[in-house]
Design a protein around this motif. Sequence first.
Motif, PDB file in Angstrom:
ATOM      1  N   ALA A  48       0.952   3.919  -3.070  1.00  0.00           N
ATOM      2  CA  ALA A  48       0.593   5.299  -2.735  1.00  0.00           C
ATOM      3  C   ALA A  48       1.738   6.261  -3.067  1.00  0.00           C
ATOM      4  CB  ALA A  48       0.231   5.403  -1.249  1.00  0.00           C
ATOM      5  N   ALA A  79       0.828  -1.214   0.000  1.00  0.00           N
ATOM      6  CA  ALA A  79       0.000   0.000   0.000  1.00  0.00           C
ATOM      7  C   ALA A  79       0.862   1.264   0.000  1.00  0.00           C
ATOM      8  CB  ALA A  79      -0.935  -0.005   1.216  1.00  0.00           C
ATOM      9  N   ALA A 129       1.869   6.889  -6.770  1.00  0.00           N
ATOM     10  CA  ALA A 129       0.807   7.796  -7.211  1.00  0.00           C
ATOM     11  C   ALA A 129       1.121   9.240  -6.834  1.00  0.00           C
ATOM     12  CB  ALA A 129      -0.532   7.371  -6.605  1.00  0.00           C
ATOM     13  N   ILE A 130       1.611   9.439  -5.615  1.00  0.00           N
ATOM     14  CA  ILE A 130       1.905  10.793  -5.132  1.00  0.00           C
ATOM     15  C   ILE A 130       3.105  11.408  -5.853  1.00  0.00           C
ATOM     16  CG2 ILE A 130       2.734  12.086  -3.109  1.00  0.00           C
ATOM     17  CD1 ILE A 130       1.059  10.043  -1.408  1.00  0.00           C
TER      18      ILE A 130
END
Length: 173
Positions: free
Chosen positions: A20, A16, A23-24
């Motif tokens: 994440a 996760a 993506a960030i």
Amino acid sequence: MNKKVLWITETAVMIAVLVALQAITKPMGQFVTGSCVNLVLGISALVGGLWCGLTVALLSPFFAFIVGIGPAFLPIVPMVAVGNAVLVVLLYVFSGKKQLGVMSYVAVAVAAVAKFAALWLLIVKLVLPTLGLAEKQVAMLSASFSWPQLVTALIGGVLAATIAPTIRKALKK
């Protein structure tokens, strides 16, 4: 706590966090995103252990592809997983496992070079020529899967080797 439950939890959290972070940081470019990916791969192996690291290495490129933040071409995704696995296995095997120290940085160098070589051979030499892409796309992808992979693996690996002992101490590992 049950060891199996702990392993599943640590592995899920690492996947996760990795997805994440991708993506960030995607708008920040390959050097930031790639370094973050390799940092999480390194922490997964050095703190979670070989099986945690391998699971994160193998599954995260597929999750990244599914959510649209990984490689745009599906045939490249398994090759990224293999490159990640090479990094994790070598980092784990050469790091000294129990006592992280100077050997961890040697492990980072070995693992980074091996990941770079694996990705370059698998993607640039094996997969890209078979995709029927325009020359410009092949050139762009070839550049992306060459020396920047070495740089990001070194940056992420050094960061992981530096902070993993603190995390292990906090987790009493």
